[in-house]
Design a protein around this motif. Structure first.
Motif, mmCIF file in Angstrom:
data_model
loop_
_atom_site.group_PDB
_atom_site.id
_atom_site.type_symbol
_atom_site.label_atom_id
_atom_site.label_comp_id
_atom_site.label_asym_id
_atom_site.label_seq_id
_atom_site.Cartn_x
_atom_site.Cartn_y
_atom_site.Cartn_z
ATOM 1 N N LEU A 214 11.071 16.917 -7.077
ATOM 2 C CA LEU A 214 10.439 15.686 -7.559
ATOM 3 C C LEU A 214 9.140 16.045 -8.265
ATOM 4 O O LEU A 214 8.278 16.704 -7.685
ATOM 5 N N ILE A 215 9.013 15.625 -9.530
ATOM 6 C CA ILE A 215 7.772 15.804 -10.288
ATOM 7 C C ILE A 215 7.210 14.413 -10.555
ATOM 8 O O ILE A 215 7.823 13.609 -11.258
ATOM 9 N N LEU A 216 6.050 14.135 -9.966
ATOM 10 C CA LEU A 216 5.468 12.795 -9.996
ATOM 11 C C LEU A 216 4.094 12.866 -10.659
ATOM 12 O O LEU A 216 3.155 13.438 -10.111
ATOM 13 N N GLU A 217 3.976 12.280 -11.849
ATOM 14 C CA GLU A 217 2.727 12.335 -12.610
ATOM 15 C C GLU A 217 1.806 11.160 -12.256
ATOM 16 O O GLU A 217 2.258 10.085 -11.860
ATOM 17 N N ASP A 218 0.504 11.381 -12.446
ATOM 18 C CA ASP A 218 -0.518 10.335 -12.308
ATOM 19 C C ASP A 218 -0.490 9.689 -10.923
ATOM 20 O O ASP A 218 -0.446 8.462 -10.778
ATOM 21 N N ILE A 219 -0.547 10.530 -9.896
ATOM 22 C CA ILE A 219 -0.412 10.048 -8.526
ATOM 23 C C ILE A 219 -1.545 9.101 -8.142
ATOM 24 O O ILE A 219 -1.417 8.304 -7.200
ATOM 25 N N HIS A 220 -2.666 9.148 -8.880
ATOM 26 C CA HIS A 220 -3.786 8.256 -8.561
ATOM 27 C C HIS A 220 -3.424 6.785 -8.759
ATOM 28 O O HIS A 220 -4.168 5.898 -8.331
ATOM 29 N N PHE A 221 -2.284 6.500 -9.395
ATOM 30 C CA PHE A 221 -1.841 5.114 -9.568
ATOM 31 C C PHE A 221 -1.652 4.416 -8.228
ATOM 32 O O PHE A 221 -1.768 3.193 -8.123
ATOM 33 N N PHE A 222 -1.376 5.175 -7.154
ATOM 34 C CA PHE A 222 -1.087 4.585 -5.852
ATOM 35 C C PHE A 222 -2.335 4.133 -5.101
ATOM 36 O O PHE A 222 -2.202 3.547 -4.019
ATOM 37 N N GLY A 224 -4.971 2.105 -3.397
ATOM 38 C CA GLY A 224 -5.078 0.694 -3.039
ATOM 39 C C GLY A 224 -3.763 -0.029 -2.864
ATOM 40 O O GLY A 224 -3.745 -1.203 -2.484
ATOM 41 N N LYS A 225 -2.641 0.636 -3.137
ATOM 42 C CA LYS A 225 -1.321 -0.006 -3.049
ATOM 43 C C LYS A 225 -0.643 0.469 -1.758
ATOM 44 O O LYS A 225 0.263 1.312 -1.779
ATOM 45 N N LEU A 226 -1.083 -0.070 -0.632
ATOM 46 C CA LEU A 226 -0.696 0.459 0.667
ATOM 47 C C LEU A 226 0.798 0.315 0.947
ATOM 48 O O LEU A 226 1.424 1.208 1.538
ATOM 49 N N LYS A 227 1.413 -0.798 0.565
ATOM 50 C CA LYS A 227 2.840 -0.978 0.817
ATOM 51 C C LYS A 227 3.664 0.040 0.035
ATOM 52 O O LYS A 227 4.665 0.570 0.543
ATOM 53 N N LEU A 228 3.257 0.305 -1.208
ATOM 54 C CA LEU A 228 3.961 1.310 -2.004
ATOM 55 C C LEU A 228 3.736 2.702 -1.423
ATOM 56 O O LEU A 228 4.633 3.554 -1.455
ATOM 57 N N GLN A 229 2.545 2.925 -0.898
ATOM 58 C CA GLN A 229 2.237 4.224 -0.304
ATOM 59 C C GLN A 229 3.137 4.520 0.887
ATOM 60 O O GLN A 229 3.537 5.670 1.107
ATOM 61 N N LEU A 257 -9.798 10.593 -4.539
ATOM 62 C CA LEU A 257 -9.000 9.376 -4.509
ATOM 63 C C LEU A 257 -9.414 8.493 -3.333
ATOM 64 O O LEU A 257 -9.766 8.977 -2.262
ATOM 65 N N THR A 258 -9.358 7.195 -3.549
ATOM 66 C CA THR A 258 -9.730 6.233 -2.502
ATOM 67 C C THR A 258 -8.592 5.247 -2.311
ATOM 68 O O THR A 258 -7.669 5.166 -3.114
ATOM 69 N N GLY A 259 -8.683 4.494 -1.216
ATOM 70 C CA GLY A 259 -7.650 3.489 -0.956
ATOM 71 C C GLY A 259 -6.311 4.107 -0.642
ATOM 72 O O GLY A 259 -5.263 3.535 -0.967
ATOM 73 N N LEU A 260 -6.330 5.293 0.012
ATOM 74 C CA LEU A 260 -5.089 5.961 0.384
ATOM 75 C C LEU A 260 -4.913 5.950 1.900
ATOM 76 O O LEU A 260 -5.886 6.120 2.642
ATOM 77 N N ASP A 261 -3.670 5.768 2.330
ATOM 78 C CA ASP A 261 -3.341 5.940 3.734
ATOM 79 C C ASP A 261 -3.710 7.360 4.163
ATOM 80 O O ASP A 261 -3.527 8.316 3.400
ATOM 81 N N HIS A 414 -18.346 5.358 -5.691
ATOM 82 C CA HIS A 414 -17.538 6.310 -6.456
ATOM 83 C C HIS A 414 -16.090 5.834 -6.572
ATOM 84 O O HIS A 414 -15.406 6.108 -7.558
ATOM 85 N N SER A 415 -15.607 5.058 -5.586
ATOM 86 C CA SER A 415 -14.246 4.530 -5.664
ATOM 87 C C SER A 415 -14.093 3.568 -6.836
ATOM 88 O O SER A 415 -13.039 3.511 -7.477
ATOM 89 N N THR A 416 -15.159 2.815 -7.134
ATOM 90 C CA THR A 416 -15.124 1.904 -8.274
ATOM 91 C C THR A 416 -15.078 2.691 -9.581
ATOM 92 O O THR A 416 -14.401 2.292 -10.535
#
Length: 447
Positions: A214-222, A224-229, A257-261, A414-416
């Motif tokens: 699995l090659i997953l680009e731009d992981i920072h998109f996740f 704050g999206k806890l359900k997707l995480q 990165l912030t807002g991560l499980d 810094h998260s902002t």
């Protein structure tokens, strides 16, 4: 005979793109359609490369409006044959090319062909670790099954991720690994669609059981999206239990990165991490030499030195500048000169003198017609937020300030800052009207 579907797509692009962009890059293209995909025919490799680099997302969005869904779009430098006899005579060659492409094509969830290889990557001190780690993961000599590549925009992380796909899926091996390459946003969209259509079992089977790499680009998109995480974490756990290889790319290190499980944050740090820094002068020269030869451009040494000296922070800009310079020379019927290079450089983010945060504030306030105090205020007006995010992006790109320091300058956490930079990068990559507005503001940065 022109294709009515392509004509409709062109009309949409003509109304949404800058007139100059449309006339130079879209109008010369012709199209053929097969199995829900679009194959665009450019008059030469120079035009094909430019369209691939800058306009694929625009074309895909316009095509989705006409066709009801975003098709797979690829670009070839082989002009479309005209006339029935020409089409018939070209058919065997086209069929042979199609067979070769399908044999080497990865199982690519994003619908795009991998167009970068390791042979095309110019290695220097700034990217050698990431290059060797990427090769090592492909050859299973890396002492980890997970790789995290971090870099600023335009420095090569996508090149390496696609090169891995090419290497893993190429060659004459009878049993090729099952590889999925897509962005974090595309993964999320597929997950949301599976939830809405109550088709989660198929989604889980696709990403947990039917994948070797699995090659997953731009992981920072996740962020704050806890359900997707949660689903991503479950997917990664399933892949790890099967001994699968995973590659992440991001504009930020995991610690930024912030807002991560917590479990997901720990998982991102579990493998091998490699950063790509800005290339030094010698590497930039080598990149220009390689690109000039691949595009069959005669680039004088003094012009190469000027470009390498003035464009230091973004390899995509460096290549784009070379391509535009070559096109201008061809249109004028002249050789590339220093004078011509200076004219083209005016359109780019060139390095002259070091840029400070005060200069960035002054520039952003001038472009967006606001006062400096608005950037540090609590205002959520659209213009103020857009200006603030642009300032974050420019400060990250042109200064040595940390994310915490940038946030402190504008009275933000810094998260902002991370969220603001991510928002700017997304608009730039999608080339939306807002993205083009931001791009104009960035290009007008005065050094």
């Amino acid at each position: 005979m022109t294709n009515p579907t392509w004509n409709h797509i062109q009309r949409i692009l003509e109304s949404s793109l800058n007139p100059g962009l449309y006339q130079v890059w879209i109008k010369p293209l012709t199209a053929s359609f097969k199995d829900g995909g679009i194959l665009l025919h450019a008059p030469n490799e120079f035009v094909a490369a430019w369209v691939r680099d800058r306009l694929l997302s625009n074309i895909s969005e316009a095509a989705a409006q006409v066709m009801g869904q975003a098709p797979r779009v690829s670009v070839t430098a082989t002009p479309a044959a005209s006339g029935e006899s020409a089409r018939k005579s070209a058919a065997p060659a086209c069929a042979a090319r199609a067979v070769r492409k399908s044999a080497a094509r990865p199982d690519d969830e994003s619908g795009n062909l991998f167009r970068f290889s390791f042979d095309q990557f110019v290695v220097g001190p700034s990217n050698a670790l990431a290059y060797e780690a990427s090769l090592g993961l492909c050859r299973e000599s890396l002492p980890a099954s997970q790789l995290f590549i971090s870099s600023g925009p335009g420095l090569g992380k996508t090149h390496l991720s696609q090169a891995m796909g090419n290497l893993l899926m190429g060659g004459e091996r009878a049993a090729k690994p099952k590889l999925v390459y897509l962005t974090a946003e595309e993964f999320s969209s597929r997950l949301i669609l599976a939830i809405k259509t109550r088709d989660m079992e198929r989604f889980k089977a696709r990403f947990r059981e039917d994948v070797d790499i699995l090659i997953l680009e731009d992981i920072h998109f996740f962020q704050g999206k806890l359900k997707l995480q949660d689903e991503l974490l479950n997917t990664l756990s399933a892949l790890q239990s099967r001994g699968c290889r995973v590659v992440f790319t991001s504009s930020f290190l995991p610690k930024e990165l912030t807002g991560l499980d917590n479990q997901l944050a720990s998982r991102l740090c579990a493998g091998f991490m490699a950063t790509i820094e800005q290339p030094d002068f010698k590497t930039r020269l080598n990149i220009l030499d390689r690109k000039a030869r691949s595009h069959q451009v005669l680039l004088p040494g003094e012009v190469a030195g000027l470009l390498a000296e003035r464009i230091t922070t973004d390899i995509r800009q460096l290549e784009s500048c070379l391509q535009n310079l070559a096109l201008k020379a061809r249109v004028l019927g002249q050789g590339i000169s220093l004078e011509m290079a200076w004219e083209v450089l005016r359109n780019y983010d060139i390095e002259d003198i070091p840029v400070g945060i005060d200069q960035i504030v002054e520039h952003v306030c001038s472009v967006y017609d606001i006062k400096p105090e608005h950037l540090a205020s609590k205002s959520r007006k659209r213009q103020h937020v857009l200006a603030r995010n642009t300032a974050f992006f420019l400060a990250r790109k042109h200064t040595e300030l940390s994310l915490q320091d940038i946030g402190g300058r504008f009275n933000r956490r810094h998260s902002t800052v991370v969220k603001g930079i991510t928002a700017v990068e997304r608009q730039l990559s999608l080339q939306t009207p807002l993205g083009r507005q931001i791009e104009t503001a960035i290009e007008r940065m005065v050094h």
